[in-house]
Enzyme design. Structure first.
Site, PDB file in Angstrom:
ATOM      1  CB  VAL A 161      -3.618  -0.374  -2.707  1.00 32.60           C
ATOM      2  CG1 VAL A 161      -5.012   0.772  -3.040  1.00 32.60           C
ATOM      3  CG2 VAL A 161      -3.948  -1.530  -2.263  1.00 32.60           C
ATOM      4  CG  LEU A 205      -1.694  -1.310   1.557  1.00 31.68           C
ATOM      5  CD1 LEU A 205      -1.132  -2.099   2.438  1.00 31.68           C
ATOM      6  CD2 LEU A 205      -3.433  -0.908   1.968  1.00 31.68           C
ATOM      7  CG  ASP A 206       1.186   5.612  -1.969  1.00 30.70           C
ATOM      8  OD1 ASP A 206       2.310   6.043  -1.762  1.00 30.70           O
ATOM      9  OD2 ASP A 206       0.364   6.582  -2.193  1.00 30.70           O
ATOM     10  CE  LYS A 207       3.715   8.677   4.255  1.00 31.33           C
ATOM     11  NZ  LYS A 207       2.894   9.960   4.475  1.00 31.33           N
ATOM     12  CB  THR A 208       0.743  10.285   0.515  1.00 39.20           C
ATOM     13  OG1 THR A 208       1.742  10.558   1.478  1.00 39.20           O
ATOM     14  CG2 THR A 208      -0.157  11.676   0.561  1.00 39.20           C
TER      15      THR A 208
END
Length: 339
Positions: A222, A22-25
């Site tokens: 994601v 998963l990407d953070k921002t």
């Protein structure tokens, strides 16, 4: 359900997913950072002039932290300056020429690469990052001139989604270009299995590729931004956040979530597992009926009507069983909304 699946193969693969990156921002967090402060770093120019230069560069960027600088309350009254030779550097920031001088607006890692990370600047950056804030530096070719801090909030749905993914046996790994201390703070709150910080787009891709070393392991990714595109393409199943995602991310992904609710991914996995279960049932049912008819024929008990049932009847039973999937989507959505 608000899930756009670009091919049946991805729905079929979903039940075998064991890792989700998963990407953070914008994926785990709301993707709407707010500027929390700015610190001049000993330049002769005024604070207002430096901020105006930063706002002029940030207004041309699509990164959420840059948008926080461009949308700060005091920025609204500032007249943007003309920016020439504007370039967005993936994983680092943006640069451009303003009044015949080149300016950079980007990460502390970029400042280090440009040779502008002095001891004083490093101390200011470390203090901000230790408090869990993202840091952006405004720099020219000679020095770092101003430090901006921004903070983002984790979505409530992200915490619930990650918990559900773990319950489904899917491990999670967060990939971010932000500083390690910021990433660690988000990882602790969200509950992800692993977290990697200060990654370039190609390095995100390499992490996904490493998780795929076992050929039987299906890895999902994601993301919502241009920086996530290489990892989305590398993953077995790429998920794009449809509402806030960039055109590049949505085009590259295999599954598009029509809003920014991560709970749709556990729903997708449950739908995939339900679909596989129905497929196995249908194949078993069809073969079972054929086998019974074959035995009856060998025993001399076959008839035309039994043959019709074994053929058309089996097809009708398989179709009727498959139609149960029409109710699976709404049920999964109701379950996720109730959690």
């Amino acid at each position: 359900m608000g899930i756009l699946i670009k091919g049946g193969v991805y729905l079929e693969q979903g039940h075998r997913m064991r890792w989700l990156a998963l990407d953070k921002t914008g994926t785990i967090t709301q993707g709407q950072p707010v500027q929390t402060g700015l610190i001049p770093l000993g330049q002769e120019r005024s604070v207002e002039q430096l901020q105006r230069i930063a706002v002029s560069l940030a207004a041309r960027s699509d990164h959420p932290v840059s948008r926080a600088i461009a949308q700060a309350p005091e920025a609204a009254a500032m007249l943007a300056m003309t920016v020439a030779d504007f370039v967005a550097v993936a994983g680092r920031g943006v640069q451009g020429v303003i009044d015949d001088e080149r300016w950079y607006l980007g990460s502390a890692v970029w400042a280090q690469e440009l040779g502008l990370m002095t001891a004083a600047v490093r101390d200011s950056v470390t203090a901000a990052q230790t408090s869990g804030q993202s840091v952006v530096l405004l720099m020219n070719t000679g020095a770092a001139c101003m430090l901006f801090t921004a903070a983002d909030k984790i979505k409530d749905s992200s915490i619930k989604a990650i918990e559900q993914l773990h319950q489904l046996g899917v491990k999670t790994v967060m990939l971010s270009g932000d500083h390690q201390s910021v990433v660690d703070a988000i990882a602790k709150t969200s509950g992800v299995t692993q977290a990697h910080a200060q990654l370039l787009p190609q390095e995100k891709q390499q992490v996904v590729q490493k998780l795929q070393q076992d050929d039987r392991t299906v890895v999902g990714m994601v993301g919502d931004g241009m920086n996530d595109a290489p990892a989305l393409a590398q993953a077995n199943i790429g998920f794009a956040m449809g509402a806030m995602g960039s055109d590049t991310a949505i085009e590259t992904a295999d599954v598009a979530l029509m809003d920014d609710n991560l709970l749709k991914i556990p729903a997708f996995l449950k739908l995939s597992r339900t679909t596989r279960r129905v497929l196995v049932q249908n194949i078993s049912l069809a073969l079972g009926i054929k086998a019974v008819f074959l035995v009856l024929v060998l025993l001399g008990m076959g008839s035309m009507w039994l043959a019709v049932f074994a053929d058309v009847g089996a097809s009708l039973l398989v179709v009727a069983n498959g139609l149960r999937l029409l109710r699976a989507g709404p049920k999964l959505q109701e379950t996720n909304e109730a959690v």
